[in-house]
Design a protein around this motif. Structure first.
Motif, PDB file in Angstrom:
ATOM      1  N   ALA A  49     -12.803  -2.767  -8.038  1.00 30.79           N
ATOM      2  CA  ALA A  49     -13.096  -1.940  -6.869  1.00 30.79           C
ATOM      3  C   ALA A  49     -13.983  -0.787  -7.313  1.00 30.79           C
ATOM      4  O   ALA A  49     -13.829  -0.275  -8.427  1.00 30.79           O
ATOM      5  CB  ALA A  49     -11.813  -1.407  -6.230  1.00 30.79           C
ATOM      6  N   GLY A  50     -14.901  -0.399  -6.437  1.00 30.26           N
ATOM      7  CA  GLY A  50     -15.780   0.713  -6.781  1.00 30.26           C
ATOM      8  C   GLY A  50     -15.064   2.045  -6.726  1.00 30.26           C
ATOM      9  O   GLY A  50     -15.127   2.852  -7.647  1.00 30.26           O
ATOM     10  N   SER A  51     -14.348   2.298  -5.634  1.00 28.19           N
ATOM     11  CA  SER A  51     -13.599   3.541  -5.468  1.00 28.19           C
ATOM     12  C   SER A  51     -12.369   3.245  -4.615  1.00 28.19           C
ATOM     13  O   SER A  51     -12.443   2.483  -3.646  1.00 28.19           O
ATOM     14  CB  SER A  51     -14.461   4.611  -4.796  1.00 28.19           C
ATOM     15  OG  SER A  51     -13.843   5.886  -4.861  1.00 28.19           O
ATOM     16  N   VAL A  52     -11.233   3.857  -4.982  1.00 26.98           N
ATOM     17  CA  VAL A  52      -9.953   3.541  -4.354  1.00 26.98           C
ATOM     18  C   VAL A  52      -9.420   4.759  -3.596  1.00 26.98           C
ATOM     19  O   VAL A  52      -9.467   5.889  -4.105  1.00 26.98           O
ATOM     20  CB  VAL A  52      -8.923   3.088  -5.416  1.00 26.98           C
ATOM     21  CG1 VAL A  52      -7.604   2.714  -4.755  1.00 26.98           C
ATOM     22  CG2 VAL A  52      -9.469   1.906  -6.229  1.00 26.98           C
ATOM     23  N   PHE A  53      -8.904   4.533  -2.396  1.00 24.96           N
ATOM     24  CA  PHE A  53      -8.399   5.589  -1.516  1.00 24.96           C
ATOM     25  C   PHE A  53      -6.954   5.252  -1.163  1.00 24.96           C
ATOM     26  O   PHE A  53      -6.687   4.185  -0.604  1.00 24.96           O
ATOM     27  CB  PHE A  53      -9.263   5.681  -0.254  1.00 24.96           C
ATOM     28  CG  PHE A  53     -10.724   5.870  -0.551  1.00 24.96           C
ATOM     29  CD1 PHE A  53     -11.305   7.118  -0.451  1.00 24.96           C
ATOM     30  CD2 PHE A  53     -11.517   4.797  -0.950  1.00 24.96           C
ATOM     31  CE1 PHE A  53     -12.651   7.304  -0.743  1.00 24.96           C
ATOM     32  CE2 PHE A  53     -12.862   4.969  -1.242  1.00 24.96           C
ATOM     33  CZ  PHE A  53     -13.432   6.232  -1.146  1.00 24.96           C
ATOM     34  N   ILE A  54      -6.034   6.155  -1.470  1.00 25.62           N
ATOM     35  CA  ILE A  54      -4.613   5.837  -1.395  1.00 25.62           C
ATOM     36  C   ILE A  54      -3.901   6.678  -0.336  1.00 25.62           C
ATOM     37  O   ILE A  54      -3.947   7.907  -0.373  1.00 25.62           O
ATOM     38  CB  ILE A  54      -3.947   6.054  -2.769  1.00 25.62           C
ATOM     39  CG1 ILE A  54      -4.671   5.242  -3.862  1.00 25.62           C
ATOM     40  CG2 ILE A  54      -2.467   5.670  -2.730  1.00 25.62           C
ATOM     41  CD1 ILE A  54      -4.266   5.604  -5.269  1.00 25.62           C
ATOM     42  N   PRO A 108     -14.162  -5.095  -3.753  1.00 27.18           N
ATOM     43  CA  PRO A 108     -14.786  -4.245  -2.732  1.00 27.18           C
ATOM     44  C   PRO A 108     -15.437  -2.988  -3.290  1.00 27.18           C
ATOM     45  O   PRO A 108     -14.995  -2.433  -4.294  1.00 27.18           O
ATOM     46  CB  PRO A 108     -13.600  -3.868  -1.832  1.00 27.18           C
ATOM     47  CG  PRO A 108     -12.414  -3.912  -2.742  1.00 27.18           C
ATOM     48  CD  PRO A 108     -12.690  -5.057  -3.677  1.00 27.18           C
ATOM     49  N   GLU A 109     -16.471  -2.540  -2.597  1.00 22.91           N
ATOM     50  CA  GLU A 109     -17.101  -1.262  -2.915  1.00 22.91           C
ATOM     51  C   GLU A 109     -16.098  -0.129  -2.679  1.00 22.91           C
ATOM     52  O   GLU A 109     -15.854   0.709  -3.540  1.00 22.91           O
ATOM     53  CB  GLU A 109     -18.329  -1.068  -2.026  1.00 22.91           C
ATOM     54  CG  GLU A 109     -19.004   0.281  -2.201  1.00 22.91           C
ATOM     55  CD  GLU A 109     -20.049   0.552  -1.135  1.00 22.91           C
ATOM     56  OE1 GLU A 109     -20.908   1.430  -1.367  1.00 22.91           O
ATOM     57  OE2 GLU A 109     -20.006  -0.086  -0.060  1.00 22.91           O
ATOM     58  N   HIS A 110     -15.526  -0.101  -1.481  1.00 25.22           N
ATOM     59  CA  HIS A 110     -14.487   0.868  -1.125  1.00 25.22           C
ATOM     60  C   HIS A 110     -13.188   0.114  -0.870  1.00 25.22           C
ATOM     61  O   HIS A 110     -13.198  -0.924  -0.196  1.00 25.22           O
ATOM     62  CB  HIS A 110     -14.853   1.635   0.156  1.00 25.22           C
ATOM     63  CG  HIS A 110     -16.181   2.316   0.102  1.00 25.22           C
ATOM     64  ND1 HIS A 110     -17.322   1.779   0.675  1.00 25.22           N
ATOM     65  CD2 HIS A 110     -16.555   3.490  -0.452  1.00 25.22           C
ATOM     66  CE1 HIS A 110     -18.337   2.602   0.487  1.00 25.22           C
ATOM     67  NE2 HIS A 110     -17.910   3.649  -0.199  1.00 25.22           N
ATOM     68  N   PHE A 111     -12.077   0.647  -1.371  1.00 22.73           N
ATOM     69  CA  PHE A 111     -10.787  -0.016  -1.233  1.00 22.73           C
ATOM     70  C   PHE A 111      -9.743   1.005  -0.787  1.00 22.73           C
ATOM     71  O   PHE A 111      -9.434   1.949  -1.513  1.00 22.73           O
ATOM     72  CB  PHE A 111     -10.392  -0.649  -2.571  1.00 22.73           C
ATOM     73  CG  PHE A 111      -9.031  -1.292  -2.593  1.00 22.73           C
ATOM     74  CD1 PHE A 111      -8.564  -1.999  -1.503  1.00 22.73           C
ATOM     75  CD2 PHE A 111      -8.226  -1.189  -3.723  1.00 22.73           C
ATOM     76  CE1 PHE A 111      -7.310  -2.602  -1.531  1.00 22.73           C
ATOM     77  CE2 PHE A 111      -6.974  -1.782  -3.769  1.00 22.73           C
ATOM     78  CZ  PHE A 111      -6.509  -2.488  -2.659  1.00 22.73           C
ATOM     79  N   VAL A 131      -9.606  -2.844   3.419  1.00 24.25           N
ATOM     80  CA  VAL A 131      -8.357  -2.098   3.595  1.00 24.25           C
ATOM     81  C   VAL A 131      -7.201  -3.061   3.419  1.00 24.25           C
ATOM     82  O   VAL A 131      -7.200  -4.152   4.012  1.00 24.25           O
ATOM     83  CB  VAL A 131      -8.274  -1.460   4.997  1.00 24.25           C
ATOM     84  CG1 VAL A 131      -6.949  -0.709   5.153  1.00 24.25           C
ATOM     85  CG2 VAL A 131      -9.452  -0.532   5.249  1.00 24.25           C
ATOM     86  N   VAL A 132      -6.233  -2.688   2.591  1.00 22.31           N
ATOM     87  CA  VAL A 132      -4.975  -3.433   2.547  1.00 22.31           C
ATOM     88  C   VAL A 132      -3.928  -2.555   3.209  1.00 22.31           C
ATOM     89  O   VAL A 132      -3.788  -1.369   2.887  1.00 22.31           O
ATOM     90  CB  VAL A 132      -4.570  -3.824   1.108  1.00 22.31           C
ATOM     91  CG1 VAL A 132      -4.305  -2.603   0.225  1.00 22.31           C
ATOM     92  CG2 VAL A 132      -3.349  -4.739   1.128  1.00 22.31           C
TER      93      VAL A 132
END
Length: 427
Positions: free
Chosen positions: A341-346, A321-324, A237-238
């Motif tokens: 990144a494998g998959s990005v969540f915004i 990362p796998e999940h970002f 997580v950023v």
């Protein structure tokens, strides 16, 4: 969690190391089981199922009666949730279909590309500490859309030889009729080599623990493809002052509860947020049923402070990362510039668990830094591209001389002759 402030780039490799074993650590065990399955087939499968799962099966294949019973054990609420998730996953993956690519590269030289389904695929569904029936949706739905002819599913049984009813129900909903109560290395071996009852497949999909991950990697030595190296779950997580500390902590814990060897990382330009997230993790962890598992994963996790977004982005791309998850003042900066990144969540209202279940994207993703070179599972994962070409008389006249010159330069006379004979016939 381990707090780290302004680490030097030279320290990143050590700081970002995953808490996983290497192929070398597990290879001997995998090869032993592989050898026994090659030699003894189902007998070896039964032996290791009893050893690792505490159940000795007389028959590994799930019966229609077991599937029917499972259907009656689930609440309508859960069935409705599974159906909603399946619908969204179907929508997103169906949209990934592509048309035939057809082009005349030179007058009389027609080339095209078409996609064909992989005929036989194997799906591995973890079922140990958590029955991941959601993974069936992520794999069986695109397999069906692709048109795979034979789909084999392997999942570990409990000590009484039962498979979680949600796994059986979801598999049935997706049209899977061949399910085997086999987990771990022996399941990968069964689908790699085939046994008296488990069919050999061409490609194996699905996440698993470190042993399953290594078994899949070693299976590629035996003429079987895999989706990707997908081992213990991980999340980065950023976040900064724009983030909700409670939300961030919940996301970190959502991945930590997968397993003791999972890893979660927070990268932030805000020291206050790091401190607040740390407190939230401690408080929320106390309430989790899987707090012992999550707590062990948290021990391997990091809270990393850096001074600016540019440094943060560089560190994130190094980790892959796998999940970002991105929750910052400037989400677009990270979304537009992240490379690995494998998959990005915004945004604050996009939890990673949405992608795990019901948003529509696929949750089978590359871990352990493989996001630098692998994609997550998608419709194309279940297909292969084939190229075709058709050349007319005028076409071979147009490109034939160039082929002759190039073949001659490489010293491949038979290649040249294959063209020269045709050109002579036409002259």
């Amino acid at each position: 969690m381990n707090k780290i402030y302004n680490p030097e780039p030279s320290e990143w490799l050590e700081i970002l190391k995953r808490p996983t074993k290497t192929v070398e650590d597990i290879e001997e065990t995998v090869n032993q089981i592989f050898s026994e399955v090659i030699k003894n087939g189902d007998a070896a499968i039964e032996k290791y199922t009893e050893l690792f799962d505490g159940f000795k099966p007389e028959e590994t294949r799930v019966t229609a009666m077991e599937t029917d019973d499972a259907r009656n054990k689930l609440s309508q609420e859960l069935k409705d949730a599974i159906f909603l998730a399946k619908t969204n996953i179907e929508k997103f993956h169906a949209a990934q279909k592509t048309e035939v690519v057809r082009l005349e590269t030179t007058a009389g030289v027609e080339c095209w590309q078409e996609k064909r389904p992989i005929q036989k695929v194997g799906l591995y569904i973890p079922g140990g500490t958590a029955p991941l029936f959601s993974t069936i949706l992520m794999l069986a739905v695109p397999a069906a859309l692709a048109g795979c002819k034979e789909v084999v599913l392997c999942t570990p049984p409990d000590t009484k030889g039962n498979v979680h009813p949600a796994i059986l129900y979801t598999a049935d909903l997706c049209g899977i009729t061949r399910i085997h109560k086999v987990g771990g290395i022996q399941a990968i071996a069964g689908m790699t080599f085939g046994t008296e009852t488990i069919p050999k497949v061409y490609k194996i999909f699905g996440p698993g623990n470190q042993f399953v991950t290594v078994a899949k990697q070693l299976a590629t030595r035996h003429n079987v493809a895999i989706d990707m190296p997908a081992g213990p779950s991980e999340l980065l997580v950023v976040a900064d002052e724009a983030a909700n500390a409670a939300f961030v902590a919940s996301d970190l814990l959502s991945q930590a509860e997968h397993g003791a060897d999972s890893q979660v990382i927070l990268v932030s330009t805000s020291k206050d947020l790091i401190n607040n997230v740390e407190k939230e993790v401690e408080n929320q962890l106390k309430e989790l049923p899987r707090k012992e598992i999550a707590g062990k994963a948290i021990e391997n996790s990091k809270l990393i402070y850096v001074e600016n977004k540019e440094t943060a982005l560089e560190l994130i791309n190094e980790y892959g990362p796998e999940h970002f998850i991105i929750c910052t003042v400037n989400n677009d900066f990270y979304a537009e510039n992240v490379q690995n990144a494998g998959s990005v969540f915004i945004g604050n209202y996009t939890p990673e668990s949405a992608g795990d279940y019901a948003s529509g994207t696929n949750h089978t993703l590359p871990t352990n830094g493989y996001a630098k070179q692998y994609s997550g599972v998608n419709l194309d994962s279940f297909m292969k591209s084939m190229t075709f070409q058709k050349i007319s008389e005028s076409g071979i006249k147009a490109i034939g001389p160039a082929i002759e010159v190039m073949a001659d330069a490489e010293g491949l006379q038979a290649h040249k002759n294959a063209v020269s004979l045709r050109l002579k016939k036409l002259s």
